[in-house]
Design a protein around this motif. Structure first.
Motif, short mmCIF file in Angstrom:
data_model
loop_
_atom_site.label_atom_id
_atom_site.label_comp_id
_atom_site.label_asym_id
_atom_site.label_seq_id
_atom_site.Cartn_x
_atom_site.Cartn_y
_atom_site.Cartn_z
N GLY A 151 0.72 -1.37 -0.18
CA GLY A 151 0.09 0.37 -0.31
C GLY A 151 0.97 1.15 -0.33
N ALA A 152 0.46 2.70 0.11
CA ALA A 152 0.31 3.61 -0.33
C ALA A 152 1.73 3.96 0.52
CB ALA A 152 -0.56 4.28 -0.51
N ASN A 153 1.76 4.29 1.99
CA ASN A 153 2.20 4.23 2.80
C ASN A 153 3.69 3.65 4.07
OD1 ASN A 153 0.29 6.32 4.33
ND2 ASN A 153 -0.65 5.01 4.79
N ALA A 154 3.65 2.22 2.31
CA ALA A 154 5.22 1.29 3.59
C ALA A 154 6.51 2.03 2.65
CB ALA A 154 4.92 0.29 1.89
N VAL A 155 7.49 1.48 3.16
CA VAL A 155 8.24 1.68 3.12
C VAL A 155 9.85 1.55 2.82
CG1 VAL A 155 8.20 3.81 5.44
CG2 VAL A 155 9.25 0.86 5.98
N VAL A 156 9.56 0.05 2.75
CA VAL A 156 10.77 -0.80 2.02
C VAL A 156 10.53 -1.29 0.38
CG1 VAL A 156 12.74 -2.52 2.12
CG2 VAL A 156 11.00 -2.07 3.96
N PRO A 157 11.17 -0.56 -0.97
CA PRO A 157 11.32 -0.50 -1.85
C PRO A 157 11.41 -2.27 -1.98
CG PRO A 157 13.28 1.40 -1.20
CD PRO A 157 12.69 0.16 -0.09
N PRO A 158 11.20 -2.43 -3.27
CA PRO A 158 10.79 -4.36 -3.13
C PRO A 158 12.51 -4.60 -3.32
CG PRO A 158 9.42 -3.72 -4.39
CD PRO A 158 9.38 -2.38 -3.80
N ARG A 159 12.98 -3.91 -4.36
CA ARG A 159 14.11 -3.72 -4.66
C ARG A 159 14.87 -4.48 -3.64
NH1 ARG A 159 17.63 -5.61 -9.00
NH2 ARG A 159 19.81 -5.56 -8.59
N GLU A 160 15.07 -2.71 -2.62
CA GLU A 160 15.99 -3.31 -1.34
C GLU A 160 15.40 -4.96 -0.36
OE1 GLU A 160 15.40 0.50 1.06
OE2 GLU A 160 16.15 -1.19 2.94
N SER A 161 14.07 -5.20 -0.20
CA SER A 161 13.87 -6.57 0.12
C SER A 161 14.96 -7.78 -0.72
CB SER A 161 12.26 -6.84 -0.05
OG SER A 161 12.09 -7.97 1.03
N ALA A 162 14.32 -7.62 -1.75
CA ALA A 162 15.44 -8.53 -2.91
C ALA A 162 16.71 -8.96 -2.18
CB ALA A 162 15.08 -8.47 -4.62
N GLU A 163 17.59 -7.23 -2.10
CA GLU A 163 18.83 -7.85 -2.59
C GLU A 163 19.34 -8.18 -0.48
OE1 GLU A 163 19.96 -3.47 -3.03
OE2 GLU A 163 19.80 -3.58 -5.30
N GLY A 164 18.21 -8.42 0.20
CA GLY A 164 18.32 -8.37 1.44
C GLY A 164 17.78 -9.91 1.25
N ILE A 165 17.28 -10.16 0.82
CA ILE A 165 16.89 -11.75 0.82
C ILE A 165 17.64 -13.04 -0.02
CG2 ILE A 165 15.27 -13.52 0.78
CD1 ILE A 165 12.95 -11.36 0.21
N ALA A 166 18.29 -12.35 -0.65
CA ALA A 166 19.49 -13.09 -1.26
C ALA A 166 20.74 -12.96 -1.46
CB ALA A 166 19.86 -12.20 -3.27
N ALA A 167 21.01 -12.06 -0.14
CA ALA A 167 22.30 -11.92 1.13
C ALA A 167 22.39 -12.86 1.88
CB ALA A 167 22.81 -10.64 1.73
N LEU A 168 20.63 -13.51 2.17
CA LEU A 168 20.51 -13.90 3.15
C LEU A 168 20.55 -15.11 3.09
CD1 LEU A 168 17.65 -12.35 5.85
CD2 LEU A 168 19.94 -13.74 6.11
N ALA A 169 20.26 -16.01 1.78
CA ALA A 169 20.80 -16.74 1.24
C ALA A 169 21.74 -17.74 0.47
CB ALA A 169 19.45 -16.99 -0.36
N GLU A 170 22.05 -16.50 0.36
CA GLU A 170 23.58 -16.71 0.30
C GLU A 170 24.76 -16.74 1.16
OE1 GLU A 170 27.19 -14.57 -2.62
OE2 GLU A 170 25.52 -13.29 -1.96
N LYS A 171 24.48 -16.07 2.46
CA LYS A 171 25.00 -16.29 3.72
C LYS A 171 24.69 -17.71 3.81
CE LYS A 171 25.41 -14.36 8.50
NZ LYS A 171 24.82 -13.64 9.19
N TYR A 172 23.43 -18.21 4.11
CA TYR A 172 23.07 -19.55 4.58
C TYR A 172 23.22 -20.99 3.37
CZ TYR A 172 22.30 -17.23 8.68
OH TYR A 172 22.43 -17.13 9.90
N ALA A 173 23.38 -20.28 2.32
CA ALA A 173 23.88 -21.36 1.05
C ALA A 173 24.72 -22.80 1.75
CB ALA A 173 23.84 -21.09 -0.33
N HIS A 174 25.20 -21.92 2.61
CA HIS A 174 26.47 -23.65 2.80
C HIS A 174 26.78 -24.54 3.69
CE1 HIS A 174 28.46 -21.88 -0.77
NE2 HIS A 174 28.49 -20.75 -0.24
N GLN A 175 25.95 -23.54 5.15
CA GLN A 175 25.30 -24.88 6.07
C GLN A 175 24.05 -24.06 6.97
OE1 GLN A 175 28.42 -25.21 8.28
NE2 GLN A 175 27.03 -26.37 10.17
#
Ligand SMILES: NC(=O)c1ccc[n+]([C@@H]2O[C@H](COP(=O)([O-])OP(=O)(O)OC[C@H]3O[C@@H](n4cnc5c(N)ncnc54)[C@H](OP(=O)(O)O)[C@@H]3O)[C@@H](O)[C@H]2O)c1
Length: 234
Positions: free
Chosen positions: A194-218
């Protein structure tokens, strides 16, 4: 080349996650109820590295047919991200006016949808290199930090079910070295957020990808994180 399957790929977060992995050189299989302009743009920009398939995550047949068609293009996938989800008008009602029968659909999409897709892709995921499963949950699914809701029974309960699903799957799939992450993507600037949201989806996607990369090994235990890497209490 690495391979990702992303549900909700027409939506705000799913399309950004698809774009991010495509920009990193992966092949992406996107699915959603229907192809949006965003998904069509990815298909045009990345050609054969992005496939889009219309799939309803509440349909066993459609989900299984989708997994079978992906299996004709690749013998393994490295990552599955379950991002499809809904938030309904009915959920805005207080209990007296909340339509319980109508809320079954929300459970089917938000809670059983990821499980249905995971089941269909398990064989391909077990053969992947990274073997990461990301279920997009929400802060709304946390027992300990869900402090403000006095409505949204359907959404909050369905996301709590996603969290439980991640706990069980992490335990069940650890022998196959599949890492399972439950992630709150933030209050995102998408049609759902909605209109008042604060996080750009790109920023969220980058954070999620960083987590996935971090935990891909263990990953030894189930984890529930915000997109920015902050652990969230269950
Ligand atoms: N936005 C936020 O602030 C926020 C916060 C916490 C968690 N989340 C979670 O983040 C995920 C992505 O949300 P978003 O903000 O990107 O929302 P969005 O833009 O609405 O994207 C969700 C996508 O899922 C699709 N979808 C709905 N029902 C489906 C079904 N039965 N089968 C296949 N696809 C279906 C939607 O299609 P239609 O548009 O055609 O219905 C839409 O394209 C969701 O799981 C959501 O619960 C979002």
């Amino acid at each position: 080349m690495k391979y990702a399957v992303i549900t909700g790929a027409s939506g705000g977060l799913g399309a950004e996650l698809s774009r991010l992995y495509l920009e990193r050189g992966w092949s992406v299989e996107g699915m959603d109820l229907q192809e949006s302009g965003r998904a069509a743009a990815l298909r045009e920009a990345f050609e054969e590295r992005f496939h889009f398939t219309p799939v309803d995550v509440t349909s066993d047949e459609q989900v299984e047919a989708f997994a079978a068609s992906v299996g004709e293009r690749t013998d393994r996938i490295d990552m599955l991200i379950n991002a499809a989800g809904v938030l309904t008008k009915n959920g805005e009602n207080h209990l007296e006016d909340f339509d319980i029968s109508a809320s079954l659909k929300v459970f089917d999409i938000n809670a059983l949808g990821p499980l249905r897709v995971t089941k269909a892709f398990l064989k391909l995921l077990k053969r992947g290199e990274d073997r990461v499963l990301v279920d997009i949950s929400s802060e709304a699914g946390s027992m300990q930090t869900n402090n403000n809701y006095i409505r949204r029974y359907d959404y909050c309960m369905s996301k709590a079910a996603v969290n439980m699903q991640c706990v069980i799957l992490q335990r069940y799939l650890r022998p196959d070295d599949i890492k399972v992450l439950a992630v709150h993507p933030g209050w995102m600037q998408t049609s759902m957020g909605g209109a008042n949201a604060v996080v750009p989806p790109r920023e969220s996607a980058e954070g999620i990808a960083a987590l996935a990369e971090k935990y891909a090994h263990q990953l030894d235990n189930p984890i529930y994180f915000d997109y920015n890497g902050t652990p969230r209490p269950w």
